[in-house]
Enzyme design. Structure first.
Site, mmCIF file in Angstrom:
data_model
loop_
_atom_site.group_PDB
_atom_site.id
_atom_site.type_symbol
_atom_site.label_atom_id
_atom_site.label_comp_id
_atom_site.label_asym_id
_atom_site.label_seq_id
_atom_site.Cartn_x
_atom_site.Cartn_y
_atom_site.Cartn_z
ATOM 1 N N ASN A 20 13.621 6.429 1.238
ATOM 2 C CA ASN A 20 14.679 5.436 1.008
ATOM 3 C C ASN A 20 14.389 4.497 -0.165
ATOM 4 O O ASN A 20 15.209 3.661 -0.508
ATOM 5 C CB ASN A 20 14.921 4.608 2.279
ATOM 6 C CG ASN A 20 13.682 3.874 2.739
ATOM 7 O OD1 ASN A 20 12.573 4.424 2.701
ATOM 8 N ND2 ASN A 20 13.841 2.640 3.188
ATOM 9 N N ARG A 21 13.212 4.646 -0.801
ATOM 10 C CA ARG A 21 12.934 3.804 -1.969
ATOM 11 C C ARG A 21 11.824 4.426 -2.817
ATOM 12 O O ARG A 21 11.149 5.368 -2.400
ATOM 13 C CB ARG A 21 12.517 2.385 -1.546
ATOM 14 C CG ARG A 21 11.210 2.308 -0.770
ATOM 15 C CD ARG A 21 11.006 0.925 -0.184
ATOM 16 N NE ARG A 21 9.703 0.796 0.473
ATOM 17 C CZ ARG A 21 8.654 0.174 -0.048
ATOM 18 N NH1 ARG A 21 8.756 -0.378 -1.244
ATOM 19 N NH2 ARG A 21 7.519 0.099 0.598
ATOM 20 N N GLY A 22 11.652 3.876 -4.000
ATOM 21 C CA GLY A 22 10.555 4.283 -4.872
ATOM 22 C C GLY A 22 10.516 5.768 -5.184
ATOM 23 O O GLY A 22 11.546 6.397 -5.452
ATOM 24 N N ARG A 43 12.129 3.618 7.751
ATOM 25 C CA ARG A 43 11.771 2.702 8.849
ATOM 26 C C ARG A 43 12.717 1.517 8.895
ATOM 27 O O ARG A 43 13.033 1.015 9.962
ATOM 28 C CB ARG A 43 10.325 2.222 8.697
ATOM 29 C CG ARG A 43 9.285 3.265 9.069
ATOM 30 C CD ARG A 43 7.898 2.659 9.145
ATOM 31 N NE ARG A 43 7.536 1.999 7.894
ATOM 32 C CZ ARG A 43 6.480 1.200 7.754
ATOM 33 N NH1 ARG A 43 5.697 0.946 8.775
ATOM 34 N NH2 ARG A 43 6.199 0.645 6.576
ATOM 35 N N GLY A 87 4.202 6.464 3.347
ATOM 36 C CA GLY A 87 2.846 5.913 3.245
ATOM 37 C C GLY A 87 2.838 4.402 3.167
ATOM 38 O O GLY A 87 3.837 3.777 2.805
ATOM 39 N N TYR A 150 -6.872 3.924 1.946
ATOM 40 C CA TYR A 150 -5.797 4.655 1.262
ATOM 41 C C TYR A 150 -6.332 5.907 0.571
ATOM 42 O O TYR A 150 -5.755 6.992 0.687
ATOM 43 C CB TYR A 150 -5.130 3.716 0.246
ATOM 44 C CG TYR A 150 -3.934 4.294 -0.457
ATOM 45 C CD1 TYR A 150 -2.704 4.394 0.188
ATOM 46 C CD2 TYR A 150 -4.020 4.716 -1.784
ATOM 47 C CE1 TYR A 150 -1.592 4.914 -0.463
ATOM 48 C CE2 TYR A 150 -2.917 5.229 -2.444
ATOM 49 C CZ TYR A 150 -1.707 5.329 -1.779
ATOM 50 O OH TYR A 150 -0.610 5.844 -2.432
ATOM 51 N N LYS A 154 -5.310 9.846 1.295
ATOM 52 C CA LYS A 154 -4.708 10.674 0.260
ATOM 53 C C LYS A 154 -5.599 11.859 -0.106
ATOM 54 O O LYS A 154 -5.105 12.933 -0.465
ATOM 55 C CB LYS A 154 -4.381 9.827 -0.977
ATOM 56 C CG LYS A 154 -3.301 8.772 -0.731
ATOM 57 C CD LYS A 154 -1.983 9.410 -0.304
ATOM 58 C CE LYS A 154 -0.846 8.420 -0.206
ATOM 59 N NZ LYS A 154 0.433 9.054 0.162
#
Length: 244
Positions: A20-22, A43, A87, A150, A154
């Site tokens: 929904n973004r980025g 979310r 993430g 993080y 990853k």
């Protein structure tokens, strides 16, 4: 759209987690432009482009993931392309990092990817085809101070994609990792200016990337043209990681 004007790898059921973004939203738009049926998980409510199906899901909860997949399958059919992008970050130096800082990032980024891949694989195995793309990060291979949680999450995606390739490669399913470097998004814009300058100085391309540049690579690695590529890690980082 007629078969004559549809690319062979278009018109598929595509699901992008955290779309929904980025970077996730840019990926969703790229598949939509490709003629695919696109769904994204989110979310928190946000405005999505016309033609993109939004389903609320928490990747840390198996029941929530299952319910989201059921919605997508009812609307678009079994998921043929899964992009595990959801993430979070909780950056802090090791000595200040709490156990929750570590485990919550692992649970969302890495175990969350496991949950959605496991659910998607059921339909892909039946179809005897599928594309799994895990959105990693240069920090998963190169390392980054303050990102032990993080980076570990990853980096784990590489082993996940390669094990999946060995398990399901004979079923026409590929699994690859795309590892963006410093990409201009709302999340990276929140970093201190000094940190941004430090990153920029280490990027051979001498600029930050765009979410669209990542999205184009994801769309291609999920295409018919890339059918013989699996277990690969593709950096989109302007040379920052140099293939680590």
């Amino acid at each position: 759209m007629s078969e004559a004007t549809t690319a062979p790898s278009a018109g598929r059921s595509v699901l992008v987690t955290g779309g929904n973004r980025g970077i996730g939203l840019a990926i969703a738009k790229a598949f939509l432009a490709n003629g695919d049926k696109v769904a994204v998980t989110y979310r928190s409510e946000s405005e999505l482009p016309e033609g993109v199906l939004g389903v609320k899901a928490d990747v840390t909860d198996e029941a929530s993931v299952d319910a989201a997949f059921a919605q997508v399958e009812a609307a678009h059919g079994p998921v043929e392309v899964l992009v595990a992008n959801a993430g979070i970050t909780k950056d802090t130096l090791l000595m200040r990092m709490s156990e929750d800082d570590f485990t919550s990032v692992i649970d969302t980024n890495l175990t969350g990817a496991f949950r959605v891949i496991k659910r998607a694989s059921k339909g892909m195995i039946r179809l005897r085809k599928g594309r799994v793309v895990l959105i990693s990060s240069v920090s998963g291979l190169y390392g980054a101070p303050g990102q032990i949680n993080y980076s570990a999450s990853k980096s784990g995606m590489v082993g996940m994609a390669r094990s999946l390739t060995r398990e399901l490669g004979s079923r026409g399913i590929t699994a690859n990792v795309v590892a963006p470097g410093f990409i201009t998004t709302d999340m990276t814009a929140e970093l201190p200016e000094a940190t941004q300058k430090q990153y920029l100085a280490s990027v051979p391309a001498a600029r930050f990337g765009s979410a669209e540049e990542v999205a184009n690579v994801v769309r291609w690695i999920a295409s018919d043209e890339a059918a013989y590529i699996s277990g690969a890690v593709i950096p989109v980082d302007g040379g920052l990681g140099m293939g680590h």
